[in-house]
Design an enzyme around this catalytic site. Structure first.
Site, mmCIF file in Angstrom:
data_model
loop_
_atom_site.group_PDB
_atom_site.id
_atom_site.type_symbol
_atom_site.label_atom_id
_atom_site.label_comp_id
_atom_site.label_asym_id
_atom_site.label_seq_id
_atom_site.Cartn_x
_atom_site.Cartn_y
_atom_site.Cartn_z
ATOM 1 N N GLY A 101 0.818 -1.202 0.000
ATOM 2 C CA GLY A 101 0.000 0.000 0.000
ATOM 3 C C GLY A 101 0.849 1.248 0.000
ATOM 4 O O GLY A 101 2.043 1.223 0.323
ATOM 5 N N GLY A 122 0.496 5.429 1.145
ATOM 6 C CA GLY A 122 -0.289 6.459 1.808
ATOM 7 C C GLY A 122 0.317 7.821 1.566
ATOM 8 O O GLY A 122 1.258 7.980 0.772
ATOM 9 N N GLY A 123 -0.203 8.810 2.270
ATOM 10 C CA GLY A 123 0.276 10.169 2.073
ATOM 11 C C GLY A 123 1.698 10.380 2.564
ATOM 12 O O GLY A 123 2.372 11.300 2.109
ATOM 13 N N VAL A 178 4.280 0.798 2.078
ATOM 14 C CA VAL A 178 4.363 -0.443 2.840
ATOM 15 C C VAL A 178 4.586 -1.595 1.863
ATOM 16 O O VAL A 178 3.889 -1.711 0.845
ATOM 17 C CB VAL A 178 3.078 -0.694 3.660
ATOM 18 C CG1 VAL A 178 3.216 -1.986 4.459
ATOM 19 C CG2 VAL A 178 2.816 0.479 4.608
ATOM 20 N N LYS A 209 7.473 -0.805 6.497
ATOM 21 C CA LYS A 209 6.971 0.542 6.239
ATOM 22 C C LYS A 209 8.148 1.467 5.967
ATOM 23 O O LYS A 209 9.071 1.590 6.769
ATOM 24 C CB LYS A 209 6.175 1.048 7.442
ATOM 25 C CG LYS A 209 5.591 2.431 7.233
ATOM 26 C CD LYS A 209 4.773 2.866 8.449
ATOM 27 C CE LYS A 209 4.230 4.274 8.269
ATOM 28 N NZ LYS A 209 3.452 4.720 9.446
ATOM 29 N N ASP A 238 -6.232 8.258 14.367
ATOM 30 C CA ASP A 238 -6.515 8.076 12.931
ATOM 31 C C ASP A 238 -7.300 6.788 12.697
ATOM 32 O O ASP A 238 -6.908 5.945 11.891
ATOM 33 C CB ASP A 238 -5.218 8.071 12.134
ATOM 34 C CG ASP A 238 -5.435 8.458 10.669
ATOM 35 O OD1 ASP A 238 -6.504 9.021 10.358
ATOM 36 O OD2 ASP A 238 -4.546 8.199 9.839
#
Length: 491
Positions: free
Chosen positions: A24, A26-27, A31, A47, A142
């Protein structure tokens, strides 16, 4: 993504972790899925981030935080690479098989089965209770579908602690405001310091999102008409309170929310709004064995009938899928009569449930029982372990024989990563010196010897005395009610 990914398929990190794929993006991070070259067949999640991102939480902070946490719903951290010359840093953690709640929600076309939705929320409350109970409390900040993993067994794992923080009691406002729009509490946008109630707001937003098929995350005009028809109406006041703008008006702890959801509620109308009325509650006692044959079922039955004699409504659940103990009890209890259909039968007012699963537990928690006693056997599968950990009173049953006491020590060592502050240890037939020895070894006073009790269905004064001491704090929280079940007339 401000920073490009550095790793690709076949890249080797630290001479040990070979990248297999991207999991994945993200901002603020990427990962990857990686194979451990030193442990063939072992897979990790890695990560990647850049340490120079200008906000208070960075990868080194996240690594230190996660390494200190011990909970079955949080990933284990196994390795950390400090920033290199370009600022890239890597966190190696447990790879969790499954999919995100976001993906599962799409798979279900916006209608996750109600029993799963409720179970996911209860599991999240479990881990939030742990995080908020630390000193200092850890605030996740979050809580959104893409940060929640669902395993093939429908177990929740909370991932990505990139913006989590420790609560600073002396601060009135956060230095940095972070969170995902729609799921973040108002105070995360500059009106105050985030605390446990901020996470509870996020939970309310998440629950409303699931209740409305992904349409809403805040309570606005008309939202109620979009709530799924199969969602219990009693969830509505819980969500509305979670989503209050003022933190003082929300639930104050995760445990409060859990109790509201697990109680048997009714709805009454007031002039201003729909309110929730509570009638009683359910407490869960879970027993597991340090090894096989130590008397878990015997002790569970004794506790159940002790509670029934105190005029509580009690169910005892057999959670070992292959156990035949309750079936044999039913045959004896109903000798000469047709056996009751289904998996439930009663003995002396206690309801017995044979070979039950999580769906049965959720159903019973919403019923009229004041106590549920779980016989988990001595198995160590993940489902039973997690039921044990989330119980109001987790009890470990071990052998009272001196030559077998090492088993209870081994059991505790093998579960060292889990909080054990609520655990109780029972040693059937243990001598006083054996109990004292185990107390010293485990460094706890919560170790009790159980006297000889030949028939756990009947009253044994010495056993009652011990059980009264163990259960006193739970019994004091519930009102007694006369059982509606007929007692067996003893000859």
């Amino acid at each position: 993504m401000r920073y490009p990914a550095r790793l690709e398929h076949g890249s080797l990190l630290g001479g040990r972790y070979r990248i297999e794929s991207v999991l994945g993006t993200g901002g603020m991070s990427h990962v990857y899925k990686a194979e451990d070259m030193k442990l063939p067949g072992k897979t990790w999640a890695i990560k990647e981030s850049v340490a120079t991102i200008p906000y208070e939480s960075n990868m080194e902070t996240e690594a230190a935080l996660l390494t200190s946490l011990r909970h079955p719903r949080l990933p284990l951290i196994v390795d950390f690479f400090v920033p290199d010359e370009e600022g890239y840093t890597y966190l190696v953690m447990e790879y969790i098989e499954g999919q995100t709640l976001s993906d599962y929600h799409k798979q279900c076309r916006g209608k996750i089965p109600l029993e799963h939705m409720t179970d996911f929320v209860l599991q999240l409350l479990d881990v939030l209770s742990y995080l908020h109970g630390l000193n200092p409390a850890v605030i996740y900040r979050d809580l959104k579908p893409s940060n929640i993993m669902i395993t093939p067994d429908y177990e929740v794992r909370l991932i990505d602690f990139g913006i989590a923080r420790s609560f600073k009691a002396q601060h009135t406002e956060d230095t940095v405001k972070l969170g995902t729009a729609g799921f973040a509490a108002p105070e995360q946008y500059g009106t105050g310091q985030t605390d446990a109630r901020s996470d509870l707001y996020g939970l309310g937003a998440l629950l409303l999102y699931l209740m409305t098929g992904g349409t809403y995350t805040e309570w606005i005009q008309g939202v109620e008409s979009s709530i799924r028809s199969d969602v219990p109406r009693t969830y509505i006041p819980v969500v509305r309170r979670l989503l209050r703008q003022n933190p003082e008006e929300r639930f104050q702890t995760a445990d409060e929310v859990r109790k509201e959801l697990l109680r048997r509620p009714g709805i009454t109308e007031s002039n201003e709004s729909t309110t929730l009325t509570i009638s009683g509650g359910t407490r869960v006692i879970a027993l597991t064995g340090a090894s096989s044959g130590v008397g878990v079922t015997h002790t569970a039955i004794a506790i159940s009938h002790y509670l029934e004699r105190q005029q509580f409504k009690v169910a005892v659940i057999e959670m070992s899928p292959r156990s035949q103990s309750f079936a044999r009890i039913q045959q004896v209890a109903q000798a000469g009569k047709p056996l009751s259909a289904g998996r439930q039968f009663a003995v002396d007012g206690v309801h017995y449930w044979k070979q039950s699963g999580r769906a049965d537990i959720l159903s019973l928690l919403g019923g009229s029982y004041q106590f549920i006693v779980m016989d988990l056997g001595s198995g160590q599968d993940q489902n039973r372990l997690e039921e044990f950990l989330r119980a109001d009173l987790p009890i470990v049953v071990g052998s009272g024989a001196e030559w077998k006491q090492a088993e209870i020590n081994a059991f505790v060592r093998s579960h060292h990563r889990y909080p054990r502050d609520k655990w109780i240890y029972c040693l059937p037939l243990a001598a006083t010196d054996a109990v004292q020895r185990v107390r010293r070894t485990l460094n706890t006073s919560s170790v009790y010897g159980l006297p000889l009790h030949i028939d756990p269905f009947d009253r044994e004064p010495q056993t009652d005395k011990v059980l009264a001491h163990i259960l006193n704090h739970l019994i004091g929280q519930l009102p007694k009610k006369r059982s509606f079940f007929a007692r067996r007339i003893k000859s």
